[in-house]
Design a protein around this motif. Structure first.
Motif, PDB file in Angstrom:
ATOM      1  N   ASP A 147      10.207  23.237  32.536  1.00  0.00           N
ATOM      2  CA  ASP A 147       9.092  23.113  31.596  1.00  0.00           C
ATOM      3  C   ASP A 147       9.489  23.490  30.174  1.00  0.00           C
ATOM      4  O   ASP A 147       9.144  22.800  29.215  1.00  0.00           O
ATOM      5  N   ALA A 148      10.250  24.585  30.069  1.00  0.00           N
ATOM      6  CA  ALA A 148      10.669  25.038  28.741  1.00  0.00           C
ATOM      7  C   ALA A 148      11.583  24.001  28.094  1.00  0.00           C
ATOM      8  O   ALA A 148      11.441  23.673  26.910  1.00  0.00           O
ATOM      9  N   TYR A 149      12.490  23.479  28.873  1.00  0.00           N
ATOM     10  CA  TYR A 149      13.423  22.494  28.340  1.00  0.00           C
ATOM     11  C   TYR A 149      12.711  21.210  27.937  1.00  0.00           C
ATOM     12  O   TYR A 149      12.905  20.683  26.834  1.00  0.00           O
ATOM     13  N   ASP A 163       9.056   7.304  16.591  1.00  0.00           N
ATOM     14  CA  ASP A 163       9.025   5.889  16.992  1.00  0.00           C
ATOM     15  C   ASP A 163       9.773   5.650  18.300  1.00  0.00           C
ATOM     16  O   ASP A 163       9.387   4.792  19.099  1.00  0.00           O
ATOM     17  N   ALA A 164      10.853   6.407  18.491  1.00  0.00           N
ATOM     18  CA  ALA A 164      11.649   6.233  19.714  1.00  0.00           C
ATOM     19  C   ALA A 164      10.816   6.579  20.941  1.00  0.00           C
ATOM     20  O   ALA A 164      10.906   5.930  21.979  1.00  0.00           O
ATOM     21  N   LEU A 165       9.976   7.597  20.801  1.00  0.00           N
ATOM     22  CA  LEU A 165       9.125   7.990  21.922  1.00  0.00           C
ATOM     23  C   LEU A 165       8.038   6.943  22.155  1.00  0.00           C
ATOM     24  O   LEU A 165       7.766   6.561  23.288  1.00  0.00           O
ATOM     25  N   MET A 211      10.974  17.379  23.915  1.00  0.00           N
ATOM     26  CA  MET A 211       9.941  16.465  23.434  1.00  0.00           C
ATOM     27  C   MET A 211       9.520  16.811  22.005  1.00  0.00           C
ATOM     28  O   MET A 211       9.242  15.926  21.194  1.00  0.00           O
ATOM     29  N   GLN A 212       9.527  18.105  21.716  1.00  0.00           N
ATOM     30  CA  GLN A 212       9.185  18.546  20.362  1.00  0.00           C
ATOM     31  C   GLN A 212      10.206  18.019  19.354  1.00  0.00           C
ATOM     32  O   GLN A 212       9.848  17.490  18.301  1.00  0.00           O
ATOM     33  N   ARG A 213      11.486  18.138  19.698  1.00  0.00           N
ATOM     34  CA  ARG A 213      12.537  17.624  18.805  1.00  0.00           C
ATOM     35  C   ARG A 213      12.397  16.106  18.596  1.00  0.00           C
ATOM     36  O   ARG A 213      12.577  15.587  17.511  1.00  0.00           O
ATOM     37  N   LYS A 219      21.778  12.583  20.324  1.00  0.00           N
ATOM     38  CA  LYS A 219      21.754  13.534  19.207  1.00  0.00           C
ATOM     39  C   LYS A 219      20.930  14.769  19.575  1.00  0.00           C
ATOM     40  O   LYS A 219      21.363  15.911  19.362  1.00  0.00           O
ATOM     41  N   ILE A 220      19.772  14.547  20.168  1.00  0.00           N
ATOM     42  CA  ILE A 220      18.907  15.676  20.521  1.00  0.00           C
ATOM     43  C   ILE A 220      19.533  16.528  21.617  1.00  0.00           C
ATOM     44  O   ILE A 220      19.596  17.756  21.520  1.00  0.00           O
TER      45      ILE A 220
END
Ligand SMILES: [Zn+2]
Length: 321
Positions: free
Chosen positions: A129-131, A145-147, A136-138, A186-187
């Motif tokens: 969950d933390a990960y 747009d990618a999301l 998702m925040q990053r 990248k993320i």
């Protein structure tokens, strides 16, 4: 007394392994893998019930030029992990079994950790969950747009990752199939460096080196292609597909011992992860056969570039049932 003319059709069972390690004693006990003891138990059971075959013999069986007394079994190990060299091969040698080892050429040549593995180790380090929330925040912050353009069908995700919870399967599918690979890389690379550490030193501990792979070849093991970048082949353009497989093929040729047979295993491996074009190109590049991850046995009717495999988790129960 009468005898039926129908005899049960013989089959080739291909068992698929990834992480094989004493997880509780490692730095990442939450990694999903099989314990060494369990691996030994599986070998003992499988060797007692099947003819443990080389790839050469298995292919003769599929062609119909070899008729064994009982079903055949072969072992495949994906991703070229160091523990395959350190722990798995010594056990296979004890039992005189040939294993097939699918290696990711970019990980060996460039000392990078494949994004799929960064994802595993981040999940094991941080808890899911933390990960997921920081990932998702990053993504929101850097590439909203990618999301927006990434689509995940939950049923397909669950089918691709049957051993995971719905949430984990959905996230893995988004990560491995749907997101733009450059954005994703990248993320995950940033998070990996932040939460785990230097990729290069991690890679050299996680994967076999060229020298170690040559050593297992000399011990009788076979190396299999497993792509250069470990991306689902079906998501690549023709040009990317061509580039990945050609680079991988030439690195294998340059760095390894020659092999008469060159098997291949599709990353991810469900039918939606590869294409007709991928199969055509593999053949053209001199690969002999290819393994997917669709669950099932193989007979003379199975196409040799779509050989099915059984996941090591629950393999005995499945074959007994
Ligand atoms: Zn893989």
């Amino acid at each position: 007394m009468t005898f039926g003319t129908h005899t049960k059709e013989l089959a080739l069972h291909v068992v698929m392994y990834h992480y094989v390690r004493d997880l509780p004693r490692t730095r990442y006990p939450r990694i999903k893998g099989i314990l060494l003891d369990e691996f030994r138990q599986q070998i003992a059971w499988l060797a007692a019930h099947y003819e443990m075959a080389t790839l050469e013999v298995a292919l003769e069986f599929l062609r119909g030029t070899y008729r064994p007394a009982r079903d055949l079994c072969i072992f495949t190990f994906d991703d070229g992990l160091k523990e395959h060299f350190a722990d798995v091969v010594p056990i296979l040698l004890e039992y005189k079994i040939q294993g097939l080892f699918g290696v990711i050429t970019s990980c060996i040549e460039d000392h990078i950790v494949a994004p799929v593995h960064m994802n595993h180790f981040l999940m094991a380090e941080m808890n899911f969950d933390a990960y997921q929330s920081v990932f998702m925040q990053r993504l929101q912050e850097t590439e909203p747009d990618a999301l927006a353009s990434a689509y995940v069908d939950r049923a397909t995700a669950q089918k691709s990752y049957p051993l995971d919870t719905r949430e984990v399967a959905t996230f893995k599918f988004l990560f491995n199939f749907s997101l733009d690979a450059n954005v994703r890389d990248k993320i995950v690379e940033d998070l990996f460096e932040e939460y785990i550490g230097d990729q290069e030193s991690f890679a050299s501990k996680l994967y076999m080196s060229w020298d170690e792979i040559r050593q297992i070849q000399r011990a009788g093991m076979l190396v299999a292609g497993h792509t250069h970048w470990h991306r689902p082949l079906s998501t690549l353009t023709d040009e990317e597909l061509n580039r990945d497989l050609c680079i991988s093929r030439s690195l294998l040729d340059e760095n390894l011992e020659p092999q008469k047979l060159w098997p291949f295993s599709y990353p991810y491996g469900k039918k939606n992860s590869y294409s007709d074009e991928a199969m055509r190109l593999l053949q053209q590049l001199g690969f002999t056969c290819a393994f997917n991850t669709e669950n099932g046995a193989n007979t003379s009717m199975t196409p040799v570039f779509e050989l099915n495999r059984i996941d090591c988790n629950g393999v005995i129960q499945q074959l007994q049932g």
